[in-house]
Design a protein around this motif. Structure first.
Motif, mmCIF file in Angstrom:
data_model
loop_
_atom_site.group_PDB
_atom_site.id
_atom_site.type_symbol
_atom_site.label_atom_id
_atom_site.label_comp_id
_atom_site.label_asym_id
_atom_site.label_seq_id
_atom_site.Cartn_x
_atom_site.Cartn_y
_atom_site.Cartn_z
ATOM 1 N N THR A 81 0.823 -1.205 0.000
ATOM 2 C CA THR A 81 0.000 0.000 0.000
ATOM 3 C C THR A 81 0.858 1.255 0.000
ATOM 4 O O THR A 81 0.510 2.262 -0.632
ATOM 5 C CB THR A 81 -0.920 0.004 1.240
ATOM 6 O OG1 THR A 81 -1.714 -1.186 1.246
ATOM 7 C CG2 THR A 81 -1.846 1.222 1.230
ATOM 8 N N CYS A 103 -7.435 4.270 -6.178
ATOM 9 C CA CYS A 103 -7.854 3.961 -4.805
ATOM 10 C C CYS A 103 -8.370 5.208 -4.090
ATOM 11 O O CYS A 103 -9.365 5.150 -3.355
ATOM 12 C CB CYS A 103 -6.690 3.345 -4.033
ATOM 13 S SG CYS A 103 -6.236 1.669 -4.569
ATOM 14 N N LEU A 147 -7.843 -2.085 -3.097
ATOM 15 C CA LEU A 147 -8.989 -1.313 -3.597
ATOM 16 C C LEU A 147 -10.218 -1.543 -2.722
ATOM 17 O O LEU A 147 -10.971 -0.609 -2.429
ATOM 18 C CB LEU A 147 -9.284 -1.706 -5.045
ATOM 19 C CG LEU A 147 -10.445 -0.959 -5.710
ATOM 20 C CD1 LEU A 147 -10.122 0.525 -5.854
ATOM 21 C CD2 LEU A 147 -10.778 -1.567 -7.073
#
Length: 380
Positions: free
Chosen positions: A80, A91, A308
């Motif tokens: 991430t 995202c 996501l």
């Protein structure tokens, strides 16, 4: 298919299920709808599990099979923090958009029902004490959501024909339609919006509709506002996954240096093995030396989709917190439409703004941020 499921669910919500099934599935509309929804979910998941066949994952190291949850969480967090720019932008668009969608999906039915009973219902109907006030509001609100689902279904069918695919600009061939319709096809193609612009416009449509929620004093107008969000919902169910699919496909592209090898720290030393073909039911993954900080595109593809989903789920917690503050400040008592047996001093007044409408308005402001983030995606 999502739109079809919504349509069927909201149609069921408009029917008085207690009269049809009695109290076998529960004494209220809400309880019976919960049982039906749970049964439908169980059936569809069972069909999916039975029908889908997955490749067998063979790890090159036995120790990898024994890795615990902490290592998986560490890999997700590390990935991430090192997302490719476009995936990170997708995202964040999803994050801002779902701050707006959360109150809409959870409270729009109640908001439409409350609007009806506050401004449109005849006095004789208000004077009657209902044994299932929540069910009455739900049935009225579901009528608006039925129209919403119909608009969403129509948009899901028609919009892909009117919007350019994200990969249209990368086509390596020249489309040659039949000569008889070639002029028409060329003319229509010239007016197609790209998916980024369409997605940004869908956020603005949602924002414009929900920004009017606090000023709504009519059941019909509330229905129009909810229904207009069907186009936005159709794109929200399609656009982020289309973009994510394009970016994940680029991971395996030999011409894309940015995506071929991604640094995600020492926790993910994976590399794709070439021993995979379309006829094989086994996916072989070998592991690069420990000093190589790169992860396989196959491994990261699933992680990207999981991230996501995280950016879709986290706004729900934030939306719940915002809604709690709004309800506590504007409507601290019981609802006069639902708490029909409460004492007068226990219910809140109806002179001020509707708390749900304020939550929808806050969601509209978040949708504006999502539209801005979407436009930035076009320049990455």
């Amino acid at each position: 298919m999502v739109a079809v499921g919504h349509l069927l669910g909201y149609i069921a919500g408009t029917i008085d299920l207690v009269k049809i099934f009695g109290k076998t599935l529960g004494e209220t509309q809400f309880k019976q709808m919960t049982i039906i929804a749970g049964a439908a979910l169980l059936f569809t998941v069972a069909v999916t599990c039975y029908s889908v066949e997955e490749r067998v994952l063979i790890s090159g190291r036995d120790s990898e099979a024994k890795s615990g949850a902490l290592k998986a969480i560490s890999l997700i967090l590390t990935t991430t923090m090192h997302l490719p720019r476009r995936i990170q932008a997708i995202c964040w668009v999803q994050f801002w958009a779902w701050i707006g969608w959360f109150p809409f999906l959870f409270y729009s039915t109640t908001w439409v029902g409350e609007t009806y009973f506050r401004y449109d219902a005849p006095a004789s109907q208000l004077a009657q004490k209902s044994d299932d006030a929540l069910g009455e509001i739900g049935r009225v609100g579901s009528l608006a959501l039925v129209v919403f689902s119909m608009v969403s279904l129509l948009g899901s069918v028609m919009l892909p024909l009117l919007i350019k695919s994200p990969e249209d600009d990368q086509l390596q061939f020249t489309p040659r339609p039949p000569p008889s319709i070639a002029p028409l096809v060329s003319k229509v193609a010239g007016y197609k919006l790209d998916l980024v612009t369409a997605w940004a416009l869908s956020h603005l449509i949602f924002a414009g509709s929900m920004a009017l929620a606090p000023f709504t004093q009519s059941f019909r107008f509330a229905t129009i506002l909810v229904s207009s969000c069907g186009i936005s919902w159709a794109l929200s169910c399609w656009a982020p996954f289309a973009f994510m699919g394009v970016e994940i496909n680029r991971l395996g592209s030999p011409n894309s240096k940015e995506y071929r090898r991604l640094s995600v720290g020492p926790e993910a030393p994976y590399e794709m093995d070439g021993r995979r073909n379309s006829n094989s039911s086994t996916l072989h993954i070998t592991h690069a030396p420990a000093d190589q900080s790169s992860a396989s595109t196959g491994e990261l593809a699933g992680i990207y989709l999981g991230i996501l989903n995280l950016f879709t789920t986290l706004p729900q917690f934030l939306g719940t917190f915002i809604s709690m503050i709004v309800f506590s400040a504007l409507e601290p008592g019981k609802s006069p439409e639902l708490a029909t047996e409460a004492e007068p001093h226990e219910v809140h007044g109806t002179d001020g703004p509707n708390a749900i409408a304020v939550c929808l308005f806050i969601g509209a402001m978040s949708a504006v941020a999502a539209a801005y983030a979407t436009r930035k995606l076009k320049h990455l």
